[in-house]
Design a protein around this motif. Structure first.
Motif, PDB file in Angstrom:
ATOM      1  N   PHE A   1     -13.372   6.474 -17.534  1.00 45.74           N
ATOM      2  CA  PHE A   1     -12.441   7.231 -16.702  1.00 45.74           C
ATOM      3  C   PHE A   1     -11.786   6.247 -15.737  1.00 45.74           C
ATOM      4  N   GLY A   2     -10.735   6.671 -15.089  1.00 44.97           N
ATOM      5  CA  GLY A   2     -10.023   5.801 -14.154  1.00 44.97           C
ATOM      6  C   GLY A   2      -8.719   5.313 -14.763  1.00 44.97           C
ATOM      7  N   TYR A   3      -8.011   4.503 -14.015  1.00 50.06           N
ATOM      8  CA  TYR A   3      -6.717   3.982 -14.460  1.00 50.06           C
ATOM      9  C   TYR A   3      -6.916   2.795 -15.393  1.00 50.06           C
ATOM     10  N   HIS A   4      -5.931   2.577 -16.271  1.00 48.86           N
ATOM     11  CA  HIS A   4      -6.043   1.496 -17.247  1.00 48.86           C
ATOM     12  C   HIS A   4      -5.302   0.234 -16.820  1.00 48.86           C
ATOM     13  N   LYS A   5      -4.347   0.372 -15.898  1.00 50.36           N
ATOM     14  CA  LYS A   5      -3.565  -0.785 -15.466  1.00 50.36           C
ATOM     15  C   LYS A   5      -3.600  -0.889 -13.954  1.00 50.36           C
ATOM     16  N   ARG A   6      -3.433  -2.102 -13.478  1.00 51.68           N
ATOM     17  CA  ARG A   6      -3.438  -2.383 -12.046  1.00 51.68           C
ATOM     18  C   ARG A   6      -2.091  -1.998 -11.430  1.00 51.68           C
ATOM     19  N   VAL A   7      -2.130  -1.263 -10.320  1.00 51.60           N
ATOM     20  CA  VAL A   7      -0.941  -0.949  -9.529  1.00 51.60           C
ATOM     21  C   VAL A   7      -1.375  -1.057  -8.068  1.00 51.60           C
ATOM     22  N   VAL A   8      -0.884  -2.066  -7.371  1.00 52.32           N
ATOM     23  CA  VAL A   8      -1.269  -2.299  -5.982  1.00 52.32           C
ATOM     24  C   VAL A   8      -0.004  -2.497  -5.167  1.00 52.32           C
ATOM     25  N   LEU A   9       0.131  -1.728  -4.094  1.00 45.38           N
ATOM     26  CA  LEU A   9       1.265  -1.856  -3.186  1.00 45.38           C
ATOM     27  C   LEU A   9       0.756  -2.257  -1.813  1.00 45.38           C
ATOM     28  N   ASP A  10       1.513  -3.094  -1.117  1.00 45.61           N
ATOM     29  CA  ASP A  10       1.137  -3.463   0.250  1.00 45.61           C
ATOM     30  C   ASP A  10       1.376  -2.317   1.217  1.00 45.61           C
TER      31      ASP A  10
END
Length: 181
Positions: free
Chosen positions: A138-147
């Protein structure tokens, strides 16, 4: 938050816990173990609890103490602030996990059934799989990070001076703003 350093374990710590537990009244054992034990049973319960709770590795920095235990196949991180206050930063938990176990290891924080709840202090527990190839199903498959969070400022030409961060808990608020415009 500074980097962690290993804390030299005080060999007297387990004896302090042992003495404290053995001094508890019979009601304590009835509540936590379901029986009022005789002396030998009491010694077994206390020793088992100390072996379970005692952490072979303890790390400290300017904000946190982290006790690291083997909970095979996981590693348990028992996290507490030095000032006893609640922990409020998910990003700091991520940093703790990265520094003490590994950046590519996955961890979970369990919110248990009430029948398994342990809530005795402002302590938090992460269970980390040390296998860097392991991924939870479970969880997201790709990284998405915003400052900074993405902010909704209204439709084109109707931008307001106050923006609304786009998070899951603002949906109803955004709908009411859109209906009034």
């Amino acid at each position: 938050m500074n980097r962690f350093t290993p804390l030299q374990r005080d060999v007297r710590e387990n004896q302090i816990y042992r003495d404290t537990l053995l001094a508890q009244p019979p009601e304590f054992f009835l509540t936590h173990f379901g029986i009022v034990p005789n002396l030998m049973e009491k010694l077994r319960f206390v020793e088992g609890l100390i072996q379970t709770v005692g952490a072979p590795h303890v790390f400290v920095n300017d904000t946190y103490t982290v006790r690291v235990r083997d909970a095979s196949p996981f590693i348990q991180l028992d996290i507490a602030r030095l000032d006893g206050q609640p922990c409020t930063s998910w990003r700091e938990f991520q940093q703790i996990k990265n520094e003490l176990v590994g950046a590519e290891c996955e961890a979970v924080e369990l919110f248990p059934a009430e029948s398994r709840l342990v809530d005795t202090a402002n302590q938090y527990h992460l269970w980390v799989n040390p296998d860097t190839s392991f991924r939870f199903p479970f969880g997201y498959h790709k990284r998405v990070v915003l400052d900074e969070p993405v902010v909704y400022r209204g439709r084109g030409g109707e931008e307001g001076s106050v923006g609304i961060p786009l998070t899951g808990d603002n949906t109803a608020r955004m709908q009411s703003i859109q209906q009034t415009s």
